[in-house]
Scaffold this active site. Structure first.
Site, PDB file in Angstrom:
ATOM      1  N   CYS A  90     -12.904 -11.278  19.492  1.00 26.99           N
ATOM      2  CA  CYS A  90     -11.601 -10.517  18.918  1.00 26.99           C
ATOM      3  C   CYS A  90     -10.604  -9.484  19.531  1.00 26.99           C
ATOM      4  CB  CYS A  90     -12.881  -9.200  17.683  1.00 26.99           C
ATOM      5  SG  CYS A  90     -13.547  -8.388  19.415  1.00 26.99           S
ATOM      6  N   CYS A 102       0.441  -1.406  -0.102  1.00 26.07           N
ATOM      7  CA  CYS A 102       0.341  -0.262   0.018  1.00 26.07           C
ATOM      8  C   CYS A 102       1.247   1.026   0.139  1.00 26.07           C
ATOM      9  CB  CYS A 102      -0.800   0.130   1.315  1.00 26.07           C
ATOM     10  SG  CYS A 102      -1.226   1.683   1.580  1.00 26.07           S
ATOM     11  N   ASP A 142     -20.415 -14.182  22.725  1.00 26.29           N
ATOM     12  CA  ASP A 142     -19.864 -13.403  21.301  1.00 26.29           C
ATOM     13  C   ASP A 142     -19.911 -11.877  21.965  1.00 26.29           C
ATOM     14  OD1 ASP A 142     -18.820 -12.911  18.997  1.00 26.29           O
ATOM     15  OD2 ASP A 142     -20.458 -13.049  17.430  1.00 26.29           O
ATOM     16  N   CYS A 150      -3.860  -0.155   8.883  1.00 28.38           N
ATOM     17  CA  CYS A 150      -2.488  -1.733   8.382  1.00 28.38           C
ATOM     18  C   CYS A 150      -1.627  -1.788   9.254  1.00 28.38           C
ATOM     19  CB  CYS A 150      -2.772  -1.872   7.049  1.00 28.38           C
ATOM     20  SG  CYS A 150      -4.247  -2.464   5.826  1.00 28.38           S
TER      21      CYS A 150
END
Length: 462
Positions: A415, A95, A388, A106
């Site tokens: 997560c 990128c 979750d 990122c």
């Protein structure tokens, strides 16, 4: 040396606070140590001060420039601005907007795809050990972070996986992303990880006056596309001319008793998108939660159902159920003699879940916080549970409540590895141990990963 404020002349006045000297801009030549949770690695200056360094890899020798912190602080944040001795896992970032001081989205553009997954595995291993006292063997995890089918690409290429992208808009109306730990916007010409459906909207190819942010959504199970525009304070919804027909909604920030709450108003098109997973179509309202990787929903349902092995006639819980993805999968598998309770705090998500699950008469969805609603339901036993929670985790009270209900298996979808490890420690204190754990690279190029842990009562897991 710290710079002290001058002393006042009134002897009765309090002594002014000493202002710390900023270390921003200082540079250190360091040998980089292990990866840490958050997309950086740990290094130490010659004086022993800890540096959390981005844009580097373990084992490299780099020049690290401080981006945040004061002289003498417990730790400093820094970017690797010169690579003196590169790792064999280093590549040139694909990128053009990645690098020190650039887009903060990122973390691992400069690492080979396989190396990214090894780094994430190292972080998960470290968090399990530090926060839960568990080894990979303790949780029956093979130590790998699994790539999503279709995401294995050669070094230098990037899978376009993200179906939901939030753009920040700078003062000139250009779309981009926040720089790391900053409100400054890095304009981008094209986001490489955005899915084809998002890219074809052309958000980056036009300017957005009087706009604070834009949410671009490309449903993975239909042709639905949605753009949610948040105007600047006092601004009007700009004329929206995109490269294809799309639903457009206006988001406003309204202050309530609990702080800032986002309200979405329909402008034209559907106020929802249709996603496809587990053989069903799911309505997801504007701003509602759905996994951002196109393959994530099916992959996670498969992992959870394989781990729980639902049986006909069982009672199941789906906690933090969102629009009902796992509740629907459970209802389909426990059959007409079984029953499923879903609990979700978002009012809009509960409306969607009830719509999505209307053909299952034995499914009930309640709105509110899990730790408050579940005790009020009168349910004291359950056979299987899907948990979750949000990134912060479920917490001790919820874990203890679930353990007291005696389920034969619990599927924990996480997560955040730190929250997972903390909650696994709480489960251990309540005599629930992991039967096995799987980790998935649902967020390539970033430091994030998703885990599914299957837990059983300790007597069964021994």
């Amino acid at each position: 040396m710290s710079t002290a404020a001058s002393q006042g002349t009134n002897p009765a006045s309090p002594e002014p606070a000493t202002s710390a000297e900023s270390a921003v801009g200082q540079e250190f030549e360091v040998t980089v140590g292990p990866v840490a949770h958050g997309g950086h690695c740990v290094a130490r200056s010659e004086a022993g001060q800890v540096l959390f360094v981005r844009h580097t890899l373990p084992g490299e020798r780099v020049i690290a420039r401080v981006t945040e912190g004061d002289v003498g602080a417990r730790f400093l944040r820094a970017d690797a601005v010169t690579i003196l001795d590169p790792s064999k896992d280093r590549i040139e970032a694909p990128c053009p907007f990645s690098g020190p001081g650039r887009c903060g989205g990122c973390d691992w553009q400069h690492a080979k795809p396989g190396a990214q997954r090894r780094l994430k595995a190292d972080v998960l291993t470290e968090q399990l050990a530090r926060l839960a006292g568990l080894t990979p063997e303790d949780v029956s995890w093979d130590g790998t972070v699994e790539p999503v089918p279709g995401d294995k690409v050669p070094a230098g290429e990037v899978p376009a996986w993200r179906t939901r992208v939030q753009y920040a808009i700078d003062a000139e109306g250009r779309a981009g992303f926040r720089r790391h730990r900053s409100h400054e916007v890095e304009p981008v010409g094209h986001c490489l990880i955005a899915s084809e459906g998002v890219s074809e909207l052309g958000i980056e190819r036009r300017t957005w006056p009087q706009t604070a942010s834009i949410d671009a959504i490309a449903a993975s199970g239909s042709t639905d596309r949605q753009v949610i525009v948040t105007p600047t304070s006092g601004g009007r919804l700009p004329l929206v001319e995109l490269d294809r027909p799309v639903s457009v909604l206006r988001a406003e920030e309204q202050r309530g008793r609990g702080g800032e709450s986002r309200t979405v108003h329909r402008v034209h098109g559907r106020p929802f998108v249709r996603e496809r997973a587990d053989g069903r179509t799911w309505r997801v309202g504007a701003g509602g939660f759905w996994q951002v990787h196109a393959a994530a929903a099916d992959l996670l349902v498969d992992a959870v159902m394989r781990g729980l092995t639902p049986r006909k006639g069982e009672t199941a819980l789906d906690l933090y159920c969102g629009v009902g993805l796992f509740a629907g999968a459970l209802a389909d598998r426990v059959g007409e003699r079984g029953a499923v309770l879903g609990i979700e705090s978002s009012k809009r998500a509960v409306e969607d879940a009830r719509h999505n699950l209307a053909d299952f008469p034995r499914v009930r969805v309640e709105q509110g916080r899990v730790e408050r609603v579940l005790p009020r339901t009168g349910i004291t036993e359950a056979d299987i549970v899907v948990l979750d929670p949000p990134r912060s985790g479920a917490g001790r009270a919820t874990v203890e409540l679930l353990a007291s209900m005696g389920p034969r298996r619990i599927a924990y979808v996480a997560c955040d590895p730190a929250a997972l490890a903390r909650d696994l420690a709480y489960f251990a204190a309540s005599a629930y141990h992991p039967r096995f754990l799987r980790a998935f690279d649902l967020f390539p190029m970033t430091h994030h990963l998703e885990c599914v842990a299957i837990l059983e009562p300790a007597a069964k897991g021994s």
